[in-house]
Design an enzyme around this catalytic site. Structure first.
Site, PDB file in Angstrom:
ATOM      1  N   CYS A 293       0.787  -1.236   0.000  1.00 50.88           N
ATOM      2  CA  CYS A 293       0.000   0.000   0.000  1.00 50.88           C
ATOM      3  C   CYS A 293       0.821   1.289   0.000  1.00 50.88           C
ATOM      4  CB  CYS A 293      -0.933   0.010   1.203  1.00 50.88           C
ATOM      5  SG  CYS A 293      -2.135  -1.351   1.208  1.00 50.88           S
TER       6      CYS A 293
ATOM      7  N   HIS B  43      -1.409   6.120   2.561  1.00 49.50           N
ATOM      8  CA  HIS B  43      -1.510   5.028   3.525  1.00 49.50           C
ATOM      9  C   HIS B  43      -1.779   5.606   4.913  1.00 49.50           C
ATOM     10  CE1 HIS B  43      -1.060   0.995   5.001  1.00 49.50           C
ATOM     11  NE2 HIS B  43      -0.213   1.390   5.913  1.00 49.50           N
TER      12      HIS B  43
END
Length: 529
Positions: free
Chosen positions: A80, A134
């Site tokens: 991510c 993130h």
């Protein structure tokens, strides 16, 4: 070529209401977490790479029919934070220095201008919601306040399955769950539904200024699904009934794969129903050891249902764009932040350089330019999005970053995709993309090893090498020093073996191919654009 592209951009701006007084198009950036390209519109493309039932994704399929649909879009790193950071800054992981989930690019890489920050600095109202960068105070403190004109928004549901960070504190009792209508009535909607409601509310508030040419908006909406745990309203499971023929075609590691290429998918094994203890498999997560087939089938159905749920929520948002009269002056982008393994190679989750982890959906709708639908199989990568949006919105082209760009706030390490909107078979388009994945313990946010990959139309070639720590946060690959073992390279023929089942790097007949790809890999992306 440039004259044709300028004609395209002129068409973009002329199609935008209010363009005569100098306004620019709105931008709606949509991202799904952990979504591989399992969409109906990509069914045929996917068939060579992995098995899948017919996907129910009518809203994204409709969007794709009005957009540039990138069949071969690759992330810079299949996890991510590094992936999102690369896309949002237009820089690659070795520049951002983000290869884990616990580092902030402004601390390690540089004070880079992000996509939303660029539009903020050019007069847009910018707002983010859900998961765009993130999560977490380590990876993105305050969700990067420099990017937004409005307070960042996070909807919170009552199911304790989602961030904010730390992930360790969330509910791990189930890897997936179909939520009944009664549960939703009692506990309220899931987080993605709540966040989609807020997106719609926000667009309604911002629409008048946009329509009057006063101020355009940039809205970024990050959905939580289909990230683990796969929670979704139960009706979406009906699209994927028990008994569908969908077992992984290659539930085994590639032959002659170097061990370092393997991930033990600890993320999935953290859920109570997927632990060694509950499944009774002592070496779970080791090479060629996967979960029982009934569990594989359940997880695959739940993942697909999560995608259909995401499609439904995105459909509500996209429909609102039209309902508000914004369709002709709003660029819409959709992407997944990386791919996902569902038992292929007996792997799960992401965390590898396999194509199934690195390839993702990418759809870009530019009013007046992609309206009839444009589809291309050219290789593209996440760093290409930033320069594309800048150019599509009518701003001057971003400059390519210099060799050392950590002190340069605004530049790009990608290529604008505008030429592919004009000609999806563009022979001048780059012939390779690059991605990477780290291995080993981090020291000062620097990994011990890195697997560097080059993907061409014919091959994927990877070298797993040690990393040399330089001054500060700088590092460099030690190309001649293998990671973990002497054997550390991979070569897959993506035309003859699109599932990457046979590592052919030791085939003596291909020594010249390996030599050429190694040379191109080490030279890097600059020589390919």
């Amino acid at each position: 070529m440039r004259r044709s592209i300028l004609t395209i951009l002129s068409a973009i701006l002329s199609s935008i209401s209010g363009a005569a007084d100098g306004s620019h198009p709105n931008i709606l950036l949509l991202v799904a977490d952990d979504m591989r390209p399992n969409l109906g519109c990509l069914q045929q493309t996917n068939s060579a790479h992995f098995s899948s039932p017919q996907m129910f994704t009518p809203n994204l399929d409709l969007l794709a029919s009005q957009s540039l649909l990138l069949e071969n879009a690759f992330v810079q790193q299949a996890v991510c934070s590094p992936s999102r950071t690369s896309l949002l800054t237009g820089r690659r992981p070795d520049t951002t220095r983000i290869t884990d989930l616990f580092s902030y690019f402004r601390d390690l890489g540089g004070n880079f201008t992000t996509i939303p920050q660029f539009f903020k600095e050019h007069g847009y109202r910018t707002i983010g919601m859900g998961k765009v960068f993130h999560d977490g105070d380590e990876s993105t403190p305050g969700d990067d306040p420099l990017s937004w004109t409005e307070p960042y928004h996070r909807a919170k549901d009552n199911y304790n399955t989602d961030y904010p960070w730390p992930w360790e504190t969330t509910d791990k009792s189930h890897s997936w769950k179909a939520i009944s209508s009664q549960e939703i009535s009692e506990m309220g909607p899931l987080q993605d539904t709540l966040e989609a409601d807020f997106v719609i509310e926000t667009m309604r508030e911002m629409a008048p200024d946009s329509l009057l040419g006063i101020q355009p908006f940039f809205i970024a909406f990050g959905l939580r699904r289909p990230h683990l745990p796969f929670y979704f309203p139960e009706e979406f499971l009906n699209f994927y009934p028990p008994g569908i023929e969908d077992d992984p075609r290659n539930p085994y590691a590639p032959s002659d794969m170097p061990d370092v290429a393997w991930s033990n998918w600890g993320e999935l094994r953290a859920y109570n129903d997927c632990t060694t203890e509950n499944l009774g498999i002592s070496d779970l997560g080791q090479i060629n050891v996967t979960i029982p087939i009934d569990k594989v089938r359940d997880l695959r159905r739940a993942y697909y249902a999560s995608i259909s749920y995401v499609d439904s929520e995105l459909g509500r948002v996209i429909e609102e764009v039209s309902a508000l009269g914004l369709e002709e002056n709003t660029i819409i982008v959709f992407f997944g932040d990386h791919g996902w393994q569902l038992g292929e190679h007996s792997e799960w989750c992401k965390h590898t350089n396999f194509e199934i982890a690195a390839r993702t959906p990418l759809i870009i709708k530019v009013p007046g330019v992609t309206s009839g639908g444009v589809r291309t199989d050219k290789l593209v990568e996440f760093v290409d999005l930033f320069p594309t949006l800048v150019e599509a919105a009518g701003f001057p082209t971003l400059e390519i970053c210099p060799e050392k760009s950590n002190d340069v706030e605004l530049c790009t390490e990608g290529s604008s995709l505008i030429p592919l909107m004009e000609n999806p078979s563009n022979i001048e388009w780059k012939d390779a993309v690059f991605y990477q994945y780290p291995r080993g313990q981090n020291v000062n946010h620097i990994p011990a090893c890195m697997g560097y990959s080059i993907r061409t139309p014919m091959y994927r070639y990877t070298e797993w090498v040690q990393i040399e720590v330089l001054e500060g946060h700088d590092y460099a690959p030690k190309w001649e020093e293998a990671c973990r073992a002497e054997f550390h390279t991979e070569l897959y023929n993506m035309r003859e073996d699109p599932e990457e089942n046979i590592n052919i790097v030791r085939n003596e007949d291909l020594s010249s191919v390996v030599e050429e790809l190694s040379f191109r890999l080490r030279k890097g992306w600059r020589d390919e654009i």
